[in-house]
Design an enzyme around this catalytic site. Structure first.
Site, mmCIF file in Angstrom:
data_model
loop_
_atom_site.group_PDB
_atom_site.id
_atom_site.type_symbol
_atom_site.label_atom_id
_atom_site.label_comp_id
_atom_site.label_asym_id
_atom_site.label_seq_id
_atom_site.Cartn_x
_atom_site.Cartn_y
_atom_site.Cartn_z
ATOM 1 N N GLU A 1 -27.713 -6.738 10.933
ATOM 2 C CA GLU A 1 -26.903 -6.682 9.718
ATOM 3 C C GLU A 1 -26.728 -8.063 9.100
ATOM 4 O OE1 GLU A 1 -24.200 -5.553 6.639
ATOM 5 O OE2 GLU A 1 -25.816 -4.543 7.738
ATOM 6 N N HIS B 1 -29.922 -9.274 7.501
ATOM 7 C CA HIS B 1 -30.148 -8.605 6.219
ATOM 8 C C HIS B 1 -29.289 -9.229 5.123
ATOM 9 C CE1 HIS B 1 -31.029 -5.593 3.273
ATOM 10 N NE2 HIS B 1 -29.796 -5.109 3.275
ATOM 11 N N HIS C 1 -28.538 3.101 -2.701
ATOM 12 C CA HIS C 1 -28.677 1.685 -2.353
ATOM 13 C C HIS C 1 -30.135 1.246 -2.318
ATOM 14 C CE1 HIS C 1 -28.241 -1.847 0.483
ATOM 15 N NE2 HIS C 1 -27.357 -2.122 -0.441
ATOM 16 N N HIS D 1 -36.689 17.014 0.886
ATOM 17 C CA HIS D 1 -37.488 15.792 0.736
ATOM 18 C C HIS D 1 -38.975 16.082 0.911
ATOM 19 C CE1 HIS D 1 -38.796 11.692 0.914
ATOM 20 N NE2 HIS D 1 -39.191 11.802 2.171
ATOM 21 N N HIS E 1 -43.122 3.517 6.548
ATOM 22 C CA HIS E 1 -42.813 4.555 5.564
ATOM 23 C C HIS E 1 -42.085 3.945 4.364
ATOM 24 C CE1 HIS E 1 -42.548 8.735 4.457
ATOM 25 N NE2 HIS E 1 -41.233 8.689 4.332
#
Length: 317
Positions: A58, A61, A123, A213, A275
């Site tokens: 975290e 990032h 996001h 999806h 992905h």
């Protein structure tokens, strides 16, 4: 164009890609609360006492996102000064910085106050717009359009429909994929392409999210394949369009394969990040095609004495 600006633009594009992949890594490893309900500090400290893997992910990032924001701001200012005469420069500069700040604010709000899965799914998509804008700025700085004779493009109505429709629809697909991650529905369906071998339809919420999806992804694969066939028939002499769709098809197929492997490998981290990488690249290519389509719309619809409709009515030799 200044060599230093080209290098800086390339580095900034890579940094934005790391922001996207880093965000996916945070979600995949459930590290969003690695720093607690504190932002921008970790647990209210500059240097936390208790170091955990989730905290490292975290905090890394956050640091990469902060560095990328500074780099994007510098790139916007430099590109504005050097190539502000290019019509697309200023809008792209504004988009790249504004959407990067927006995604940072959403991330901060999620940490401090918490957000629903449906809001958090935005996001990644907001970051994707910022990445695409930075990528397009970089391509303009490298004058890619001139190298591929993109300034003389002529597009028929069907090709415009494919470009506009697919990039809008791709954003919906991105949202559904992000929703799968944030609702922990990645492994809701143990089989592929169907949810389960013994039944056709999902039976609970997480399965519906997963299958929604997959259905959205199937549609975009077919749509990009149709657009690629159209480009192969009518745009072989316009390589930026022809190869743009070829690359898009390869990327969306790679996206499909990694999506299936996520299920078969039970959420392998590297495949999951691949992905996210492929969809980022695909959206970047589609964004460049959109830029070209918007450019050609501003020019008269004639070329070498022929209308666009005449050009598209017969296959190019």
């Amino acid at each position: 164009m200044q060599r230093s600006l080209k290098w800086f633009a390339s580095t900034t594009t890579v940094a934005m890609l790391f922001v996207l992949i880093g965000g996916a890594l945070v979600t995949k490893t459930d590290s969003g609360m690695g720093c607690g309900r504190s932002w921008p500090l970790c647990h209210g400290q500059w240097i936390p006492d208790d170091i955990t893997p989730q905290l490292v992910i975290e905090l890394s990032h956050r640091l990469v996102s902060g560095l990328a924001a500074i780099m994007v701001l510098i790139l916007c200012i430099r590109s504005w000064r050097v190539m502000g005469h290019v019509r697309e420069t200023k809008p792209l500069a504004v988009l790249s910085f504004v959407f990067l700040v927006l995604q940072s604010l959403i991330g901060a709000a999620a940490v401090v106050w918490g957000q629903s899965d449906f809001v958090m799914a935005l996001h990644f998509g907001i970051s994707l717009i910022s990445f695409a804008a930075v990528l397009l700025l970089t391509l303009l700085i490298f004058e890619v359009d001139k190298k591929f004779s993109a300034t003389s493009l002529q597009l028929d109505g069907q090709m415009r429909f494919h470009i506009y429709g697919i990039i809008i629809y791709s954003y919906l697909v991105v949202y559904t994929g992000a929703l799968v991650r944030h609702t922990n529905a990645s492994l809701a369906c143990p089989s592929w392409p169907l949810c389960a071998k013994s039944r056709l339809l999902p039976v609970q919420f997480h399965e519906w999210v997963q299958m929604g999806h997959r259905l959205a992804a199937a549609v975009i694969i077919i749509w990009i394949a149709v657009a690629t066939v159209h480009a192969a028939r009518y745009y072989r002499e316009q390589p930026v369009i022809y190869y743009g769709w070829i690359i898009s098809l390869l990327l969306v197929l790679a996206q499909m394969v990694t999506g299936a492997l996520v299920v078969f490998t039970e959420l392998n981290l590297y495949i999951s990040l691949a992905h996210a990488f492929f969809i980022s690249c695909l959206f970047g290519v589609l964004s460049y095609l959109l830029l070209l389509a918007l450019r050609t719309r501003r020019r008269p619809a004639t070329a070498a004495g022929r209308s666009v409709e005449d050009t598209a009515s017969a296959p190019l030799k």
